[in-house]
Design a protein around this motif. Sequence first.
Motif, PDB file in Angstrom:
ATOM      1  N   ASP A  64      69.407 -68.302 -78.784  1.00  0.00           N
ATOM      2  CA  ASP A  64      69.713 -67.203 -77.869  1.00  0.00           C
ATOM      3  C   ASP A  64      71.028 -67.524 -77.173  1.00  0.00           C
ATOM      4  O   ASP A  64      71.064 -68.139 -76.105  1.00  0.00           O
ATOM      5  CB  ASP A  64      68.589 -66.998 -76.858  1.00  0.00           C
ATOM      6  CG  ASP A  64      68.695 -65.655 -76.163  1.00  0.00           C
ATOM      7  OD1 ASP A  64      69.836 -65.233 -75.857  1.00  0.00           O
ATOM      8  OD2 ASP A  64      67.653 -65.020 -75.934  1.00  0.00           O
ATOM      9  N   GLU A  81      73.217 -65.518 -75.842  1.00  0.00           N
ATOM     10  CA  GLU A  81      73.446 -64.755 -74.609  1.00  0.00           C
ATOM     11  C   GLU A  81      72.865 -65.480 -73.395  1.00  0.00           C
ATOM     12  O   GLU A  81      73.510 -65.596 -72.352  1.00  0.00           O
ATOM     13  CB  GLU A  81      72.838 -63.361 -74.732  1.00  0.00           C
ATOM     14  CG  GLU A  81      73.133 -62.471 -73.558  1.00  0.00           C
ATOM     15  CD  GLU A  81      72.568 -61.078 -73.762  1.00  0.00           C
ATOM     16  OE1 GLU A  81      72.026 -60.538 -72.782  1.00  0.00           O
ATOM     17  OE2 GLU A  81      72.658 -60.542 -74.877  1.00  0.00           O
ATOM     18  N   VAL A  82      71.651 -65.993 -73.533  1.00  0.00           N
ATOM     19  CA  VAL A  82      71.018 -66.727 -72.436  1.00  0.00           C
ATOM     20  C   VAL A  82      71.783 -68.026 -72.179  1.00  0.00           C
ATOM     21  O   VAL A  82      72.000 -68.410 -71.026  1.00  0.00           O
ATOM     22  CB  VAL A  82      69.532 -67.003 -72.737  1.00  0.00           C
ATOM     23  CG1 VAL A  82      68.926 -67.977 -71.735  1.00  0.00           C
ATOM     24  CG2 VAL A  82      68.746 -65.704 -72.745  1.00  0.00           C
ATOM     25  N   ARG A  83      72.226 -68.703 -73.232  1.00  0.00           N
ATOM     26  CA  ARG A  83      72.989 -69.938 -73.058  1.00  0.00           C
ATOM     27  C   ARG A  83      74.261 -69.679 -72.259  1.00  0.00           C
ATOM     28  O   ARG A  83      74.569 -70.386 -71.299  1.00  0.00           O
ATOM     29  CB  ARG A  83      73.342 -70.556 -74.412  1.00  0.00           C
ATOM     30  CG  ARG A  83      74.014 -71.944 -74.291  1.00  0.00           C
ATOM     31  CD  ARG A  83      74.532 -72.431 -75.632  1.00  0.00           C
ATOM     32  NE  ARG A  83      75.713 -71.700 -76.034  1.00  0.00           N
ATOM     33  CZ  ARG A  83      76.953 -71.945 -75.582  1.00  0.00           C
ATOM     34  NH1 ARG A  83      77.167 -72.903 -74.705  1.00  0.00           N
ATOM     35  NH2 ARG A  83      77.973 -71.231 -76.003  1.00  0.00           N
ATOM     36  N   ARG A  84      74.990 -68.621 -72.613  1.00  0.00           N
ATOM     37  CA  ARG A  84      76.230 -68.284 -71.894  1.00  0.00           C
ATOM     38  C   ARG A  84      75.933 -67.914 -70.438  1.00  0.00           C
ATOM     39  O   ARG A  84      76.667 -68.312 -69.542  1.00  0.00           O
ATOM     40  CB  ARG A  84      76.974 -67.154 -72.601  1.00  0.00           C
ATOM     41  CG  ARG A  84      77.696 -67.610 -73.852  1.00  0.00           C
ATOM     42  CD  ARG A  84      78.651 -66.550 -74.370  1.00  0.00           C
ATOM     43  NE  ARG A  84      78.024 -65.260 -74.606  1.00  0.00           N
ATOM     44  CZ  ARG A  84      77.524 -64.852 -75.768  1.00  0.00           C
ATOM     45  NH1 ARG A  84      77.603 -65.627 -76.820  1.00  0.00           N
ATOM     46  NH2 ARG A  84      76.976 -63.670 -75.880  1.00  0.00           N
ATOM     47  N   ALA A  85      74.872 -67.163 -70.201  1.00  0.00           N
ATOM     48  CA  ALA A  85      74.509 -66.778 -68.832  1.00  0.00           C
ATOM     49  C   ALA A  85      74.190 -68.017 -67.997  1.00  0.00           C
ATOM     50  O   ALA A  85      74.577 -68.108 -66.825  1.00  0.00           O
ATOM     51  CB  ALA A  85      73.321 -65.821 -68.840  1.00  0.00           C
ATOM     52  N   ARG A  86      73.510 -68.980 -68.584  1.00  0.00           N
ATOM     53  CA  ARG A  86      73.175 -70.207 -67.861  1.00  0.00           C
ATOM     54  C   ARG A  86      74.423 -71.027 -67.548  1.00  0.00           C
ATOM     55  O   ARG A  86      74.534 -71.620 -66.478  1.00  0.00           O
ATOM     56  CB  ARG A  86      72.183 -71.035 -68.656  1.00  0.00           C
ATOM     57  CG  ARG A  86      70.819 -70.391 -68.677  1.00  0.00           C
ATOM     58  CD  ARG A  86      69.883 -71.137 -69.562  1.00  0.00           C
ATOM     59  NE  ARG A  86      68.588 -70.488 -69.503  1.00  0.00           N
ATOM     60  CZ  ARG A  86      67.463 -71.103 -69.787  1.00  0.00           C
ATOM     61  NH1 ARG A  86      67.466 -72.364 -70.121  1.00  0.00           N
ATOM     62  NH2 ARG A  86      66.327 -70.452 -69.721  1.00  0.00           N
ATOM     63  N   ARG A 128      77.405 -69.777 -67.074  1.00  0.00           N
ATOM     64  CA  ARG A 128      78.085 -69.066 -65.971  1.00  0.00           C
ATOM     65  C   ARG A 128      77.413 -69.373 -64.638  1.00  0.00           C
ATOM     66  O   ARG A 128      78.080 -69.623 -63.634  1.00  0.00           O
ATOM     67  CB  ARG A 128      78.085 -67.559 -66.219  1.00  0.00           C
ATOM     68  CG  ARG A 128      79.105 -67.089 -67.232  1.00  0.00           C
ATOM     69  CD  ARG A 128      79.225 -65.570 -67.255  1.00  0.00           C
ATOM     70  NE  ARG A 128      77.976 -64.896 -67.548  1.00  0.00           N
ATOM     71  CZ  ARG A 128      77.529 -64.607 -68.769  1.00  0.00           C
ATOM     72  NH1 ARG A 128      78.248 -64.938 -69.829  1.00  0.00           N
ATOM     73  NH2 ARG A 128      76.388 -63.982 -68.936  1.00  0.00           N
ATOM     74  N   GLU A 129      76.098 -69.373 -64.628  1.00  0.00           N
ATOM     75  CA  GLU A 129      75.353 -69.665 -63.401  1.00  0.00           C
ATOM     76  C   GLU A 129      75.648 -71.086 -62.916  1.00  0.00           C
ATOM     77  O   GLU A 129      75.856 -71.320 -61.720  1.00  0.00           O
ATOM     78  CB  GLU A 129      73.861 -69.497 -63.654  1.00  0.00           C
ATOM     79  CG  GLU A 129      73.000 -69.729 -62.439  1.00  0.00           C
ATOM     80  CD  GLU A 129      71.519 -69.537 -62.755  1.00  0.00           C
ATOM     81  OE1 GLU A 129      70.725 -70.345 -62.240  1.00  0.00           O
ATOM     82  OE2 GLU A 129      71.170 -68.607 -63.499  1.00  0.00           O
ATOM     83  N   ASP A 177      79.053 -71.187 -61.376  1.00  0.00           N
ATOM     84  CA  ASP A 177      79.024 -70.584 -60.036  1.00  0.00           C
ATOM     85  C   ASP A 177      78.501 -71.577 -58.993  1.00  0.00           C
ATOM     86  O   ASP A 177      79.058 -71.683 -57.898  1.00  0.00           O
ATOM     87  CB  ASP A 177      78.153 -69.324 -60.018  1.00  0.00           C
ATOM     88  CG  ASP A 177      78.762 -68.168 -60.785  1.00  0.00           C
ATOM     89  OD1 ASP A 177      79.970 -68.229 -61.103  1.00  0.00           O
ATOM     90  OD2 ASP A 177      78.023 -67.210 -61.080  1.00  0.00           O
TER      91      ASP A 177
END
Length: 93
Positions: free
Chosen positions: A64, A66-71, A73-74, A77
């Motif tokens: 996944d 998309e989830v890897r990239r979102a994590r 980014r988080e 941050d």
Amino acid sequence: MSPQAEHFWVVDRAEGPIAVLIRDRDERTVTVPIKTLPAGSREGAVLRVPETDGWPDWAAATLDEEVRRARLREAEDVLQRLRRRDPGGDIEL
């Protein structure tokens, strides 16, 4: 047999032909042969893994991205917020 659930697992590291994975929900750690994971699985990869009766079905796991990239980014941050709070200089004990 209970209904299938899906959980996220993260590839923590590879140790030769073995991958060490951590499940998100409870940080359960398992080791599995890398060859049983989807092609492209590497350190930091996020896998969506169906489970039945608490047993992961590695053959049906999917990457996944998309989830890897979102994590990522988080995490960036969080690092940025921590850097803004850092007064700099040496730490005195």
